[in-house]
Design a protein around this motif. Structure first.
Motif, mmCIF file in Angstrom:
data_model
loop_
_atom_site.group_PDB
_atom_site.id
_atom_site.type_symbol
_atom_site.label_atom_id
_atom_site.label_comp_id
_atom_site.label_asym_id
_atom_site.label_seq_id
_atom_site.Cartn_x
_atom_site.Cartn_y
_atom_site.Cartn_z
ATOM 1 N N PHE A 103 0.835 -1.205 0.000
ATOM 2 C CA PHE A 103 0.000 0.000 0.000
ATOM 3 C C PHE A 103 0.869 1.253 0.000
ATOM 4 O O PHE A 103 2.029 1.235 0.399
ATOM 5 C CB PHE A 103 -0.951 0.002 1.202
ATOM 6 C CG PHE A 103 -0.287 0.222 2.537
ATOM 7 C CD1 PHE A 103 -0.303 1.476 3.134
ATOM 8 C CD2 PHE A 103 0.342 -0.820 3.204
ATOM 9 C CE1 PHE A 103 0.302 1.689 4.373
ATOM 10 C CE2 PHE A 103 0.948 -0.624 4.435
ATOM 11 C CZ PHE A 103 0.927 0.636 5.020
ATOM 12 N N ILE A 120 -9.099 1.118 -4.007
ATOM 13 C CA ILE A 120 -8.771 -0.264 -4.359
ATOM 14 C C ILE A 120 -8.789 -0.376 -5.876
ATOM 15 O O ILE A 120 -9.841 -0.266 -6.500
ATOM 16 C CB ILE A 120 -9.788 -1.251 -3.757
ATOM 17 C CG1 ILE A 120 -9.900 -1.070 -2.245
ATOM 18 C CG2 ILE A 120 -9.395 -2.689 -4.105
ATOM 19 C CD1 ILE A 120 -11.043 -1.846 -1.625
ATOM 20 N N ASN A 144 -5.896 -7.310 -8.479
ATOM 21 C CA ASN A 144 -6.614 -7.785 -7.288
ATOM 22 C C ASN A 144 -7.810 -8.662 -7.678
ATOM 23 O O ASN A 144 -8.757 -8.193 -8.307
ATOM 24 C CB ASN A 144 -7.092 -6.620 -6.415
ATOM 25 C CG ASN A 144 -5.955 -5.808 -5.850
ATOM 26 O OD1 ASN A 144 -4.892 -6.334 -5.558
ATOM 27 N ND2 ASN A 144 -6.165 -4.504 -5.705
ATOM 28 N N ILE A 149 -10.615 -8.679 -2.940
ATOM 29 C CA ILE A 149 -11.301 -7.390 -2.803
ATOM 30 C C ILE A 149 -12.458 -7.515 -1.827
ATOM 31 O O ILE A 149 -12.673 -6.639 -0.972
ATOM 32 C CB ILE A 149 -11.780 -6.880 -4.178
ATOM 33 C CG1 ILE A 149 -10.580 -6.488 -5.046
ATOM 34 C CG2 ILE A 149 -12.720 -5.689 -4.012
ATOM 35 C CD1 ILE A 149 -10.939 -6.058 -6.454
ATOM 36 N N TYR A 163 -14.028 4.176 1.126
ATOM 37 C CA TYR A 163 -13.207 3.608 0.062
ATOM 38 C C TYR A 163 -13.930 3.704 -1.275
ATOM 39 O O TYR A 163 -15.142 3.926 -1.346
ATOM 40 C CB TYR A 163 -12.854 2.149 0.350
ATOM 41 C CG TYR A 163 -14.013 1.180 0.322
ATOM 42 C CD1 TYR A 163 -14.397 0.539 -0.857
ATOM 43 C CD2 TYR A 163 -14.735 0.890 1.482
ATOM 44 C CE1 TYR A 163 -15.461 -0.359 -0.886
ATOM 45 C CE2 TYR A 163 -15.789 -0.004 1.476
ATOM 46 C CZ TYR A 163 -16.147 -0.629 0.280
ATOM 47 O OH TYR A 163 -17.196 -1.504 0.262
ATOM 48 N N PHE A 214 -3.297 -1.689 -2.668
ATOM 49 C CA PHE A 214 -4.287 -0.631 -2.497
ATOM 50 C C PHE A 214 -3.579 0.672 -2.173
ATOM 51 O O PHE A 214 -2.391 0.702 -1.870
ATOM 52 C CB PHE A 214 -5.329 -0.994 -1.435
ATOM 53 C CG PHE A 214 -4.866 -0.940 -0.005
ATOM 54 C CD1 PHE A 214 -5.094 0.180 0.783
ATOM 55 C CD2 PHE A 214 -4.225 -2.030 0.581
ATOM 56 C CE1 PHE A 214 -4.694 0.227 2.107
ATOM 57 C CE2 PHE A 214 -3.813 -1.997 1.905
ATOM 58 C CZ PHE A 214 -4.048 -0.871 2.672
#
Length: 254
Positions: A103, A120, A144, A149, A163, A214
């Motif tokens: 991240f 994301i 991903n 997810i 998010y 992410f």
């Protein structure tokens, strides 16, 4: 076109196992962060200890071991830029790590995305060079898997964390994000810009590994004038600590 010359042979002239060796008792999951300040705060908070090392030409990259909620987790800095981070991922995999959570910050292409909120990526535009050595030529690559997810969004929902899921633009040229290119990427559906995501996704698919990427939103490119917002490593540290906590929580279930 040189970017169309993908070779699927997994054996290269120089391979990661020529440079590093497997490490006994290496944790199977590694959390990686692109921010030095946030990474060092994680190390301090968890009282993590150096467990192994790998190297690039400009210095050593320590690998730490920490205990989080009773589970052993490896921690390592994710070096900025697609070639550097993929090289480190190759080494860490040979050393024994099987799952990665990475991240860091990204720029937003939608001014409505809140500063430090979680993004994301599910697709990334491949505007960098490294991914073309790990996947055939294409404009975009999936990022991903749906199951990962879903696990992450369950964590975010349970913690009432803001998010958004969407397409990233991964580029090598941070000082060549021209207004024309920004508008073109927005038309493609991109909501953010970073430097590594598409390459990391290509690496994960080529090596058949679980890698989850992410972002937390930083600078805003969706303005007449660039707005740096929280792009500084020393800005909004408490909010970034919370993001690091989310990565650790995901490490428990991925």
């Amino acid at each position: 076109m040189i970017l169309s010359q993908f070779d699927s042979n997994p054996i290269a002239v120089i391979n990661p196992n020529d440079c590093v060796q497997r490490v006994d008792n290496m944790p199977k999951t590694c959390v990686m962060c692109y921010s030095t300040v946030t990474f060092n705060r994680i190390i301090e908070e968890l009282d993590a200890k150096i467990f192994a090392k790998t190297f690039l030409a400009n210095g050593e990259v320590p690998v730490y071991k920490a205990i989080y909620k009773g589970c052993e987790i490896a921690l390592c800095m994710a070096l900025v830029g697609a070639p550097s981070v993929v090289a480190i991922l190759e080494d860490l995999h040979v050393m024994g790590i099987e799952k990665f959570i990475i991240f860091g910050t990204c720029g937003v292409l939608d001014r409505n995305i809140s500063d430090c909120s979680v993004i994301i990526p599910n697709v990334s535009v491949r505007d960098e060079g490294t991914s073309y050595h790990y996947a055939p030529e294409s404009d975009e690559i999936n990022v991903n898997d749906a199951d990962s997810i879903a696990k992450f969004t369950d964590i975010l929902d349970n913690l009432n964390t803001e998010y958004i899921i969407g397409k990233a633009w991964t580029t090598d040229g941070i000082y060549r994000e021209t207004r024309q290119k920004v508008e073109a990427r927005k038309q493609q559906g991109c909501i953010c810009v970073d430097m590594e995501c598409s390459a990391v996704a290509a690496f994960a698919q080529f090596r058949k590994l679980d890698v989850f990427c992410f972002f937390y939103a930083a600078d805003n490119l969706d303005n007449e004038k660039w707005d740096p917002r929280s792009i500084s490593n020393d800005s909004m540290l408490a909010e970034k600590d919370k993001v690091a906590f989310l990565a650790l929580e995901l490490a428990l279930v991925l």
